[in-house]
Scaffold this active site. Structure first.
Site, mmCIF file in Angstrom:
data_model
loop_
_atom_site.group_PDB
_atom_site.id
_atom_site.type_symbol
_atom_site.label_atom_id
_atom_site.label_comp_id
_atom_site.label_asym_id
_atom_site.label_seq_id
_atom_site.Cartn_x
_atom_site.Cartn_y
_atom_site.Cartn_z
ATOM 1 N N ASP A 20 -19.519 -20.952 -2.256
ATOM 2 C CA ASP A 20 -18.452 -19.985 -2.006
ATOM 3 C C ASP A 20 -18.017 -19.364 -3.328
ATOM 4 O OD1 ASP A 20 -16.721 -18.508 -0.593
ATOM 5 O OD2 ASP A 20 -15.275 -20.108 -0.206
ATOM 6 N N CYS B 232 4.836 1.496 28.432
ATOM 7 C CA CYS B 232 5.943 2.436 28.388
ATOM 8 C C CYS B 232 5.319 3.769 28.792
ATOM 9 C CB CYS B 232 6.508 2.533 26.971
ATOM 10 S SG CYS B 232 7.632 3.934 26.803
ATOM 11 N N CYS C 119 7.981 9.025 24.445
ATOM 12 C CA CYS C 119 8.276 7.874 23.577
ATOM 13 C C CYS C 119 7.710 8.129 22.172
ATOM 14 C CB CYS C 119 7.663 6.600 24.145
ATOM 15 S SG CYS C 119 7.902 5.172 23.062
ATOM 16 N N CYS D 153 11.305 -0.403 26.872
ATOM 17 C CA CYS D 153 10.500 -0.128 25.681
ATOM 18 C C CYS D 153 11.330 -0.438 24.427
ATOM 19 C CB CYS D 153 10.071 1.337 25.680
ATOM 20 S SG CYS D 153 9.271 1.819 24.148
ATOM 21 N N LYS E 44 -33.530 -20.583 5.023
ATOM 22 C CA LYS E 44 -34.488 -19.571 4.576
ATOM 23 C C LYS E 44 -35.900 -19.987 4.980
ATOM 24 C CE LYS E 44 -31.693 -18.656 0.504
ATOM 25 N NZ LYS E 44 -31.526 -18.867 -0.929
ATOM 26 N N LYS F 142 -22.183 -20.746 9.162
ATOM 27 C CA LYS F 142 -20.845 -20.871 8.575
ATOM 28 C C LYS F 142 -20.119 -22.053 9.207
ATOM 29 C CE LYS F 142 -18.939 -17.704 6.376
ATOM 30 N NZ LYS F 142 -18.768 -16.301 6.415
ATOM 31 N N LYS G 167 -24.342 -23.231 0.984
ATOM 32 C CA LYS G 167 -23.861 -21.858 0.793
ATOM 33 C C LYS G 167 -22.655 -21.918 -0.139
ATOM 34 C CE LYS G 167 -22.544 -17.707 3.360
ATOM 35 N NZ LYS G 167 -21.621 -17.273 2.395
ATOM 36 N N SER H 67 -27.151 -9.126 1.786
ATOM 37 C CA SER H 67 -26.238 -10.170 2.218
ATOM 38 C C SER H 67 -26.955 -10.960 3.323
ATOM 39 C CB SER H 67 -24.979 -9.495 2.722
ATOM 40 O OG SER H 67 -24.078 -10.450 3.159
ATOM 41 N N LEU H 68 -26.281 -11.895 3.957
ATOM 42 C CA LEU H 68 -26.937 -12.691 4.991
ATOM 43 C C LEU H 68 -26.258 -12.507 6.346
ATOM 44 C CD1 LEU H 68 -27.320 -16.073 3.052
ATOM 45 C CD2 LEU H 68 -29.163 -14.497 3.653
ATOM 46 N N TYR I 226 -30.512 -19.057 -6.720
ATOM 47 C CA TYR I 226 -31.111 -19.431 -5.431
ATOM 48 C C TYR I 226 -32.120 -18.433 -4.870
ATOM 49 C CZ TYR I 226 -27.017 -16.651 -4.007
ATOM 50 O OH TYR I 226 -26.077 -15.691 -3.882
ATOM 51 N N ARG J 130 -22.900 -7.925 -7.329
ATOM 52 C CA ARG J 130 -23.572 -7.328 -6.184
ATOM 53 C C ARG J 130 -23.102 -5.898 -5.934
ATOM 54 N NH1 ARG J 130 -24.968 -7.466 -0.626
ATOM 55 N NH2 ARG J 130 -22.953 -6.980 0.237
ATOM 56 N N ASP K 263 0.835 -1.206 0.000
ATOM 57 C CA ASP K 263 0.000 0.000 0.000
ATOM 58 C C ASP K 263 0.865 1.250 0.000
ATOM 59 O OD1 ASP K 263 -2.052 -1.688 0.074
ATOM 60 O OD2 ASP K 263 -2.823 -1.120 2.051
ATOM 61 N N TYR L 160 2.448 1.871 -3.381
ATOM 62 C CA TYR L 160 1.412 2.335 -4.300
ATOM 63 C C TYR L 160 1.107 3.811 -4.037
ATOM 64 C CZ TYR L 160 -2.980 2.554 -6.863
ATOM 65 O OH TYR L 160 -3.967 2.904 -7.746
ATOM 66 N N ASP L 161 0.898 4.129 -2.757
ATOM 67 C CA ASP L 161 0.552 5.511 -2.411
ATOM 68 C C ASP L 161 1.635 6.482 -2.827
ATOM 69 O OD1 ASP L 161 -1.767 4.697 -1.370
ATOM 70 O OD2 ASP L 161 -1.146 4.773 0.730
ATOM 71 N N CYS M 116 11.919 3.317 22.782
ATOM 72 C CA CYS M 116 12.672 4.406 23.420
ATOM 73 C C CYS M 116 13.557 3.907 24.556
ATOM 74 C CB CYS M 116 11.719 5.481 23.932
ATOM 75 S SG CYS M 116 10.792 4.936 25.378
ATOM 76 N N GLU N 243 -30.138 -24.822 2.283
ATOM 77 C CA GLU N 243 -29.403 -24.917 1.016
ATOM 78 C C GLU N 243 -27.910 -24.875 1.278
ATOM 79 O OE1 GLU N 243 -30.554 -21.542 -1.326
ATOM 80 O OE2 GLU N 243 -32.682 -21.937 -1.025
HETATM 81 S S1 IVH Z 1 -29.553 -16.127 -0.388
HETATM 82 C C1 IVH Z 1 -31.824 -12.254 0.283
HETATM 83 N N1 IVH Z 1 -28.566 -18.533 -0.846
HETATM 84 O O1 IVH Z 1 -23.722 -15.865 0.559
HETATM 85 C C2 IVH Z 1 -31.127 -13.569 0.039
HETATM 86 N N2 IVH Z 1 -27.021 -16.744 -0.670
HETATM 87 O O2 IVH Z 1 -22.935 -14.460 3.002
HETATM 88 C C3 IVH Z 1 -29.699 -13.414 -0.270
HETATM 89 N N3 IVH Z 1 -24.671 -17.376 -1.020
HETATM 90 O O3 IVH Z 1 -24.513 -12.628 -0.541
HETATM 91 C C4 IVH Z 1 -28.832 -14.544 -0.492
HETATM 92 N N4 IVH Z 1 -25.044 -19.512 -1.388
HETATM 93 O O4 IVH Z 1 -23.563 -14.330 -2.271
HETATM 94 C C5 IVH Z 1 -28.271 -17.224 -0.650
HETATM 95 N N5 IVH Z 1 -27.873 -20.701 -1.290
HETATM 96 C C6 IVH Z 1 -27.580 -19.422 -1.107
HETATM 97 C C7 IVH Z 1 -26.241 -18.934 -1.149
HETATM 98 C C8 IVH Z 1 -26.006 -17.582 -0.917
HETATM 99 C C9 IVH Z 1 -24.113 -18.556 -1.321
HETATM 100 C C10 IVH Z 1 -23.889 -16.125 -0.812
HETATM 101 C C11 IVH Z 1 -24.505 -14.884 -1.400
HETATM 102 C C12 IVH Z 1 -24.706 -13.959 -0.217
HETATM 103 C C13 IVH Z 1 -23.674 -14.475 0.730
HETATM 104 C C14 IVH Z 1 -23.966 -14.091 2.161
#
Ligand code: IVH
Length: 657
Positions: free
Chosen positions: A111, A413, A418, A395, A277, A301, A109, A78-79, A216, A130, A29, A32-33, A398, A107
């Protein structure tokens, strides 16, 4: 000069790409700066040589300029996260409070990265990332290369649908193989590889990288349940993950999680958790959203990945209060997507409790998936070469003798001169939540300190007198100096809470600073407040009150404040004022149940603006419990303690007065 400008633009653009697109930075950083500053300065002096693709044009832009910005019709939420069974149960309980007999679609999740697609009359029209949730980037050209995504649906419908773009484990390995052959740096994980591929201008690259997608979420679902919405998407020909269940009880949810955690390693793609959900869409509507998350969904998670690496050394750093912190110097290792070389060890107690020794192999993970944390030593791998940490006595900066705190855990310290303390104090003073001065990064503060340009807070406000000197400095130009001075000047008009936080009174964070600013309105009032008075304020206990008194009793601090005042720094609170109100002021409230005309958050703000406090649990100290529909156990407790109760009508009439 023209040559150098060209060279700088070239390096910086490459660095931008490496950072934002390839997730593989090659400049620090600071480097770059400093190059960017040099470019700003040269462009300022020789505007005729300014190039159209200069990175100076896009500094601070959230969205890469080469991609079209897209405003999402409905924001992409997001969730919220849950990390264990207890938090899952709490989530279900919160849902239960609002709706009866909910079931949950569980469901995988994925990645990857979230994407929003639109179809018009069944024809694929566009795709956007997003972004910040409201504005994303148009990535239509790259999404079109995804083989599993149909460009035409089975029915001519208009659709806005959300999902996740991901890279399979197999494609990830292939992509990295190619990069290794081409001597290009490797992707850290499939998510970075997918993100890097989707943010390419040339769709050839996305095509080569073989991205994939699962849909989804249908924000405007024409069905009664989420499960039916997923089936509807499947029937339209869209790829939807088949691994899912509708769960009725927490046990069903836990079973699904357990099963998927086992199966995870054998899946062809990476997942990082399970999404829950609420299935019924009417219930989803009733539950609604917080500012950031839907209340009808959450993400469990999987526990953070844990790795083993060597603790090469323990070194000490000095904070702005003089506190000495031990830090682990680690054999660099990748954990949860990034390479870790350092981790804080907090204090000696932490090291003692975990029995950490230099040269130990240690377990390392990322707390909350973000902050690297040493979990403990791998005892079985000790071979006798490990050394216990010997606490330093002086320290590291110093050399002043260190002082032990009364608890015996922390070392300080206490040398007021210092340099490390001063520099950290100055860095804190200008930081975003404090005086918010742009253009004085950590490195610049350090340089200015060493050059004698800034030795204390007052010097910052006197920089304007040294403008000529500043412009002469390597890496500065008249434009950047101008901007810096404007930012310094603007900071004089900050509301009091920023200054209170910036001054670095021990224990006074941004939140307490705001409370104090609101209550006292002016720094002199606060400086003259008594211990007893301070402790009546919510969140200010004996220790903080004592710290405040000690701070303002110190003549050196009084001088600092006087000097800043003389230089025109505002010392009053500029936000909404507290209004005394006999029904609310100085009373402690607890809220329970749902009120029809106001949310609990809104009511809390109103009560606080009347100088009342709101806490989350009922105790003997509670003055009033405000009870809405469907109250929780707080109501029963209030009754048993004989605490005054206000119902919806009562609070309504008091607020209308
Ligand atoms: S539902 C309003 N379903 O996880 C509902 N998200 O940490 C919004 N993701 O931003 C999301 N698998 O990018 C949903 N089966 C799934 C998912 C999912 C991955 C991601 C998604 C979200 C992020 C949140």
């Amino acid at each position: 000069m023209q040559e150098r400008i060209k060279e700088l633009v070239d390096i910086l653009n490459k660095a931008d790409k490496a950072y934002h697109v390839d997730d593989n930075p090659f400049l620090s950083d600071n480097e770059y700066d400093s190059l960017l500053r040099e470019l700003f300065e040269l462009e300022d002096k020789y505007p005729e040589y300014k190039l159209a693709d200069s990175p100076t044009q896009k500094v601070g832009s959230e969205v890469i300029s080469a991609f079209k910005k897209v405003t999402h019709k409905i924001p992409l939420f997001s969730l919220s996260n849950v990390f264990n069974e207890e938090e899952i149960r709490e989530f279900v309980k919160r849902v239960k409070k609002e709706v009866k007999d909910a079931s949950y679609v569980c469901e995988l999740k994925m990645d990857g990265l979230a994407v929003s697609l639109t179809y018009e009359k069944g024809i694929f029209k566009s795709a956007a990332t997003r972004g910040d949730g409201t504005v994303g980037e148009d990535i239509t050209h790259n999404v079109k290369t995804i083989k599993s995504l149909p460009l035409k649906l089975n029915e001519p419908v208009d659709l806005e649908v959300r999902g996740e773009i991901y890279m399979s484990k197999k494609s990830f390995i292939e992509a990295n193989k190619k990069r290794a052959e081409a001597k290009e740096p490797l992707f850290q994980n499939p998510r970075n590889a997918a993100a890097g591929s989707i943010r390419q201008l040339d769709s050839k690259i996305a095509k080569e990288r073989k991205l994939d997608i699962f849909l989804y979420h249908l924000p405007d679902a024409p069905t009664k349940t989420h499960e039916e919405a997923l089936e509807y998407l499947e029937n339209l020909g869209l790829p939807v993950n088949k691994i899912r269940v509708v769960a009725k009880t927490v046990d069903d949810i836990l079973n699904f999680i357990e099963k998927q955690a086992q199966a995870r390693a054998n899946l062809p793609y990476e997942i990082d958790g399970i999404v829950l959900k609420v299935n019924d869409i009417a219930m989803q509507r009733k539950l609604g959203f917080t500012a950031k998350y839907p209340k009808w969904a959450t993400a469990y998670k999987f526990p953070a990945e844990e790795v083993i690496t060597k603790l090469k050394d323990i070194i000490f750093t000095v904070g702005r209060t003089g506190q000495i912190t031990p830090n682990a110097v680690l054999e660099p290792i990748k954990v949860a997507g990034s390479t870790v070389k350092r981790a804080t060890l907090h204090n000696l107690d932490f090291i003692k409790q975990k029995d950490l020794r230099i040269h130990d192999y240690v377990y390392l993970h990322k707390a909350g998936d973000v902050i690297p944390e040493v979990v403990g030593p791998v005892i079985a791998r000790r071979n006798g070469s490990e050394k216990e940490l010997i606490m330093i006595e002086n320290c590291p900066i110093c050399n002043h003798k260190l002082t032990k705190s009364t608890s015996g855990i922390d070392y300080f310290c206490l040398n007021k001169a210092c340099p490390a303390r001063h520099i950290e104090g100055l860095i804190h003073f200008v930081s975003r939540n404090a005086m918010n001065i742009d253009g004085l990064g950590e490195r610049i503060i350090e340089d200015f300190y060493n050059m004698g340009l800034i030795r204390n807070f007052k010097d910052i406000y006197n920089l304007a007198d040294r403008k000529k000197e500043l412009i002469e400095l390597e890496g500065f130009g008249s434009k950047s100096v101008e901007n810096l001075l404007i930012s310094i000047n603007n900071s004089k008009n900050n509301s009091l809470e920023r200054l209170l936080f910036a001054l670095g009174i021990p224990g006074i964070g941004a939140k307490n600073a705001k409370i104090l600013a609101k209550v006292y309105g002016d720094i002199d009032n606060l400086a003259n407040a008594s211990f007893e008075e301070l402790t009546t304020i919510k969140d200010i206990g004996d220790i903080l009150a004592k710290n405040i008194i000690t701070f303002f009793d110190d003549p050196a601090n009084r001088i600092v404040i006087r000097e800043l005042k003389d230089l025109g720094v505002n010392m009053t609170y500029l936000g909404p004022k507290l209004v005394e109100n006999e029904n609310f002021s100085h009373k402690k409230f607890v809220l329970t149940g749902t009120l029809s005309f106001i949310t609990r958050e809104e009511l809390k703000e109103i009560i606080e603006s009347f100088n009342g406090t709101v806490s989350s649990s009922v105790s003997k100290k509670t003055d009033v419990v405000i009870v809405g529909d469907d109250p929780g156990s707080k109501y029963d407790k209030a009754i048993s303690l004989g605490i005054e109760i206000w119902d919806e009508d009562k609070i309504k009439s008091l607020l209308n007065n």
